[in-house]
Write an enzyme that holds these catalytic residues in place. Structure first.
Site, mmCIF file in Angstrom:
data_model
loop_
_atom_site.group_PDB
_atom_site.id
_atom_site.type_symbol
_atom_site.label_atom_id
_atom_site.label_comp_id
_atom_site.label_asym_id
_atom_site.label_seq_id
_atom_site.Cartn_x
_atom_site.Cartn_y
_atom_site.Cartn_z
ATOM 1 N N TRP A 1 0.834 -1.196 0.000
ATOM 2 C CA TRP A 1 0.000 0.000 0.000
ATOM 3 C C TRP A 1 0.867 1.243 0.000
ATOM 4 O O TRP A 1 0.550 2.236 -0.673
ATOM 5 C CB TRP A 1 -0.950 0.012 1.190
ATOM 6 C CG TRP A 1 -1.904 -1.150 1.184
ATOM 7 C CD1 TRP A 1 -2.002 -2.132 2.127
ATOM 8 C CD2 TRP A 1 -2.888 -1.465 0.175
ATOM 9 N NE1 TRP A 1 -2.980 -3.025 1.769
ATOM 10 C CE2 TRP A 1 -3.531 -2.652 0.591
ATOM 11 C CE3 TRP A 1 -3.269 -0.864 -1.026
ATOM 12 C CZ2 TRP A 1 -4.546 -3.247 -0.155
ATOM 13 C CZ3 TRP A 1 -4.290 -1.457 -1.762
ATOM 14 C CH2 TRP A 1 -4.909 -2.617 -1.331
ATOM 15 N N ASP B 1 -1.498 6.819 6.391
ATOM 16 C CA ASP B 1 -2.501 5.855 5.942
ATOM 17 C C ASP B 1 -2.706 4.892 7.104
ATOM 18 O O ASP B 1 -1.888 4.013 7.358
ATOM 19 C CB ASP B 1 -2.015 5.116 4.692
ATOM 20 C CG ASP B 1 -3.001 4.028 4.239
ATOM 21 O OD1 ASP B 1 -4.005 3.792 4.948
ATOM 22 O OD2 ASP B 1 -2.760 3.420 3.175
ATOM 23 N N LYS C 1 -11.518 -2.184 7.432
ATOM 24 C CA LYS C 1 -10.738 -3.014 8.345
ATOM 25 C C LYS C 1 -11.231 -2.837 9.784
ATOM 26 O O LYS C 1 -11.589 -3.794 10.439
ATOM 27 C CB LYS C 1 -9.247 -2.668 8.260
ATOM 28 C CG LYS C 1 -8.487 -3.301 7.103
ATOM 29 C CD LYS C 1 -8.819 -2.715 5.765
ATOM 30 C CE LYS C 1 -8.098 -3.405 4.619
ATOM 31 N NZ LYS C 1 -7.372 -2.458 3.770
HETATM 32 C C1 LIG Z 1 -6.888 -2.026 2.558
HETATM 33 C C2 LIG Z 1 -5.871 -0.934 2.502
HETATM 34 C C3 LIG Z 1 -5.868 0.044 1.490
HETATM 35 C C4 LIG Z 1 -6.804 0.004 0.298
HETATM 36 O O1 LIG Z 1 -8.106 0.297 0.575
HETATM 37 P P1 LIG Z 1 -9.193 0.370 -0.612
HETATM 38 O O2 LIG Z 1 -10.457 0.655 0.102
HETATM 39 O O3 LIG Z 1 -9.206 -0.956 -1.319
HETATM 40 O O4 LIG Z 1 -8.783 1.452 -1.533
HETATM 41 C C5 LIG Z 1 -4.919 1.044 1.552
HETATM 42 N N1 LIG Z 1 -4.020 1.111 2.551
HETATM 43 C C6 LIG Z 1 -3.988 0.183 3.541
HETATM 44 C C7 LIG Z 1 -2.966 0.281 4.615
HETATM 45 C C8 LIG Z 1 -4.910 -0.857 3.540
HETATM 46 O O5 LIG Z 1 -4.873 -1.784 4.519
#
Ligand SMILES: *Cc1c(COP(=O)(O)O)cnc(C)c1O
Length: 366
Positions: A103, A174, A198
């Site tokens: 990511w 993030d 999540k």
């Molecule tokens: C799951 C995740 C994403 C991506 O999320 P989307 O909703 O599929 O765009 C980005 N960064 C992290 C750290 C993630 O765990």
């Protein structure tokens, strides 16, 4: 109805049971209006209340001050890969990024459209098995911001604390896979964003906590939908938001407060992860991926001695009601995702199964 299984999915993931039960009712009739949450206008009174309650609970959990905006956007956390540099990074400036997983890499790959990217720390050469710290970190001269991924969902690594951004640079995080899993220092950050699926709710909605002065104006002309300012000013209602997502995040925030807030939630998460890591540390069949210092409390990654055994492990675990344990294809093996709503009993059941499986498949490791 069949019993629910232990769901170790990396996301969308397990949600708190009381939240799901409340949502079942509110899909039928929200606040006694005779209209369900999925059917209410995003401009109506009922949804005004949903918006206000979600924001208030979000602020209460982390003590978020008035100098920060709380809002949400669509497009998942992946869209923030370009929203962030588009809004924050002038063409002639540099932003520093920690390269700690897939990511993080996706974010890094978008920066060149807008300005210059500097990798200030990387664990790529070690297949992302740790978080770079100390002498492994080297910032550029005068970065606009420093971007890091607090929890690397795929690799199973996690920053113990936010990195220290140099000079006037602000931190961008993030936090998709560990938001509100432990206390968080909002004021150390310019922007925190998190896809909801999540730890907070359904997919397709991203929470943003942003310093107001930073989202007042973008550094370049942008299409309206790409400006943080529009979404921040309109409480996440610049266009029609994922109304159910806003509602469900609000319910999850209230559940976090009911648990006793972030300190209590962190303690439970430490215990849950401890069940798995204590077992992994005391055996020599499974091979953990993350270095001890960098281990994630949210995603526990490990392998069997052979890929063939990995496959059998995932299949046999699923047959025993332990679902979603297959690791991401980029590192293989297994991943147990144990976000806030995943019960400790799931971790204990997994360890029991791991013991059995290891016993049945004991091989001498080279
Ligand atoms: C799951 C995740 C994403 C991506 O999320 P989307 O909703 O599929 O765009 C980005 N960064 C992290 C750290 C993630 O765990």
């Amino acid at each position: 109805m069949a019993d629910r299984v232990f769901n170790f999915s990396a996301g969308p993931a397990t949600l708190p049971e009381p939240v799901l039960r409340q949502a079942q009712q509110d899909v039928w009739d929200l606040y006694g209006t005779g209209i369900g949450i999925l059917e209410h206008s995003h401009r109506g009174k009922a949804f005004d209340r949903v918006t206000a309650e979600t924001e208030a609970a979000c602020r209460e959990i982390a003590n978020i001050g008035d100098d920060y905006s709380v809002f949400w956007m669509q497009g998942g956390a992946t869209s923030q890969c370009y929203f962030v540099p588009a809004n924050f990074l002038p063409e002639d400036r540099t932003a520093d990024y920690f390269q700690t997983g897939k990511w993080a890499q996706d974010s890094i790959d978008e920066v060149h459209h807008y300005g210059t990217v500097h990798i200030c720390g990387s664990s790529k050469d070690a297949n992302y098995n740790h978080i770079p710290t100390g002498s492994q970190v080297s910032y550029s001269d005068n970065p606009v911001y420093v971007h890091y991924t607090s929890n690397n969902t795929i690799m199973g690594t996690q920053f113990r604390e936010p990195p220290a951004a140099p000079g006037n640079a602000f931190l961008v995080c993030d936090a998709s896979s560990d938001i509100y899993s432990r206390p968080i220092d909002i004021n150390a950050h310019g922007l925190i964003y998190a896809g909801a699926q999540k730890n907070l709710g359904p997919s397709g909605i991203t929470l943003l906590i942003a310093r107001k002065d930073l989202v007042e104006e973008a550094v370049r002309p942008l299409p309206e939908m790409m400006k943080f300012s529009n979404h921040a000013k309109k409480e996440g209602r610049y266009n029609t938001p994922n109304t159910f997502g806003v509602y469900l995040m609000g319910q999850v925030f209230k559940w976090i407060l009911d648990q006793g807030g972030l300190t209590a939630v962190e303690q439970i998460n430490e215990e849950k992860a401890g069940v798995l890591y204590d077992f992994l540390d005391g055996q020599d069949f499974y091979i953990p991926h993350a270095e001890t210092e960098s281990r994630s409390r949210m995603n526990v990654t490990f392998k069997c001695p052979t890929p063939e055994l990995d496959k059998q492990f995932v299949q046999q675990a699923a047959e025993k009601g332990l679902d979603g344990l297959k690791g991401h294809r980029s590192i293989g093996g297994m991943r147990a995702s144990i976000y806030n709503a995943h019960p400790k009993a799931g971790c204990e059941a997994l360890v029991s199964f791991m013991k059995e499986f290891a016993m049945e498949n004991a091989v001498t490791r080279a």
